[in-house]
Design an enzyme around this catalytic site. Sequence first.
Site, PDB file in Angstrom:
ATOM      1  N   LYS A  81       3.838   6.270  -6.835  1.00 44.69           N
ATOM      2  CA  LYS A  81       4.174   5.093  -7.633  1.00 44.69           C
ATOM      3  C   LYS A  81       3.056   4.831  -8.635  1.00 44.69           C
ATOM      4  CE  LYS A  81       5.530   0.212  -6.838  1.00 44.69           C
ATOM      5  NZ  LYS A  81       5.751  -0.785  -5.771  1.00 44.69           N
ATOM      6  N   SER A 155       9.884  -2.932  -5.689  1.00 46.63           N
ATOM      7  CA  SER A 155       9.443  -2.427  -6.970  1.00 46.63           C
ATOM      8  C   SER A 155       9.253  -0.923  -6.995  1.00 46.63           C
ATOM      9  CB  SER A 155       8.129  -3.121  -7.356  1.00 46.63           C
ATOM     10  OG  SER A 155       7.103  -2.853  -6.409  1.00 46.63           O
ATOM     11  N   SER A 179       8.721  -4.214  -1.186  1.00 50.39           N
ATOM     12  CA  SER A 179       8.950  -3.133  -2.144  1.00 50.39           C
ATOM     13  C   SER A 179       8.979  -1.745  -1.530  1.00 50.39           C
ATOM     14  CB  SER A 179       7.880  -3.175  -3.235  1.00 50.39           C
ATOM     15  OG  SER A 179       7.948  -4.376  -3.963  1.00 50.39           O
TER      16      SER A 179
END
Length: 588
Positions: A81, A155, A179
């Site tokens: 990420k 996210s 997330s």
Amino acid sequence: MIPLDRQSPTAIATAVNDGKATAVAIAEATLARLSAYDAVQPQIWISRAEPADMFAAAHAVDARIAAGERLPLAGVPFAVKDNIDVASFETTAGCPAFAYSPAASAGVVEKLLAAGAVCVGKTNLDQFATGLVGTRSPYGIPRNAHNLSYISGGSSSGSAVAVAAGLVGFALGTDTAGSGRVPAAFNHLVGLKPSKGRWSTRGLVPACRSIDCITVFTDNVSDARLVDDVLAGFDPADPYSKPLADIALRPQRIGVPRRDQRTWFGDSQSEFLYEQAISLLKADAEVVELDITPLNEAASLLYNGPWVAERTAAIEELLNSNPDAIHETVRQIVTPGLNMSAVEAFNGIYHLAQLKRHADGLWDQVDMLAFPTTGATYRVAELMVAPVVLNSNLGFYTNFVNLLDMAAVAVPAGIRPNGTGFGITLIGPADSDQALLNAAATYLAKADLPAPPSLDLEGRMETVKLAVVGAHLKDMPLHWQLTSRNAALVGSFETAPTYRLFAMADSVPAKPALVHSEDGAAIKLEVYELDAADFGSFVAEVPAPLAIGTVTLADGSSVKGFVAEPRATKNAEDITHLGGWRAYIEMS
């Protein structure tokens, strides 16, 4: 396009270590997968490794194997990420104006590379990890791998899709409010959110630094455990790291939300699948309904309390100097933090301490929690219209976990008719990570869920299932209203035994009225599938006192279908005993 399927880190590492495959061959196959999926969702990536760099990394792994090393993640491709530093990539946190080139990789990335994993690239995310939806990024909107009309969850959106699409063996995400769990649920994945401090957060762009966790998405529990084996441990360079500990946990008593506190936001499929999951858990443990009011109160502090200011602190300089560089919704969330006082912060800390004392007491009543990961899912189009409210809905069962210092692992628990996933999250006290993984493996083995549906490589058409009970049945007078809309017959079914059927008076053509009643019976019906737009035009033509509502089938699932207002039964004949409209027509 080549077929895409899932890659198991355990299988890849075993093959490379045993000389049955090479890291270079794995890299070649990975590049082919990446190229194929770029035609579907290139926006899951913010940056990718050059092929030459991937091959160089793979050659280095093969050389180490040839020299006699045995590497736990030998040749396994992984994604990161893009709020986690990787030395050879920019870190953007989903904001081009924030981008920087880190001097070193994050602590977790260093460990993965040392274990033989090969970094494929950096994945898209809700900007500054602020969101559970995956729609708040200037780099595009990653979509659910199994239905492109639906959100991926966030996210950690790109990371989840990269694993679900079979592009990498695992992917790192982060988790502050959920997330690392919400995208796992929607994409049929396992999402491990370790205890705070179990994995180093050195090299992570903070969202809420005091409660942030780095997480992993995998296809199964054993692969999540493999990654945890590599990453768990104390990092003296991370002030939030703590010595490694593992507490025993035997889930003989499992806590679930009290029935009247379960919230589904109109998603009956989630409710149905959660009930199935609870039934499965009851086979081996006592299920205890809990009052979750204090957990909800703690959850509310994350976005309605001073922890908003912690998000603001992470990007304060950019917010003051270049606010337009921040996504509109993210800016709307973090700006109030500029005006929060230290008094508010300390009062929030005191309040949370009280709530945590109550939450810690839960472990005297139960060994583990099993909550829905989310109560609903949404289409991308819906999120664009109501980005804050719908995002908040997704955090209903997740927001409290990090604030109250709990560990969690999200696991699949069913497939919705639209192909998206439903999941439950097993939650335990801090340092119960290994025990939760054991419980997750036991649950999934017993659940024996079907394989995830095929990937949506072209964009699935949105459809709606519609139950008809009378004049729209095959060979009946109004059936043409379905055939003219290309409705496809799904099959013949029965309702749950909670309906009564009436032949309405003075209706031309003759029509029945289906009315919910606890003293009812099972009624025969047919289910058709229509394009969403055709369904809308069909509903517009339904005359009162009939209406389209939700009909429960005999197996407990729900579909849209004909129901009736109470006035439809005036002077009507109760034909429930006949079991269906065809039997009534045959007698008339």
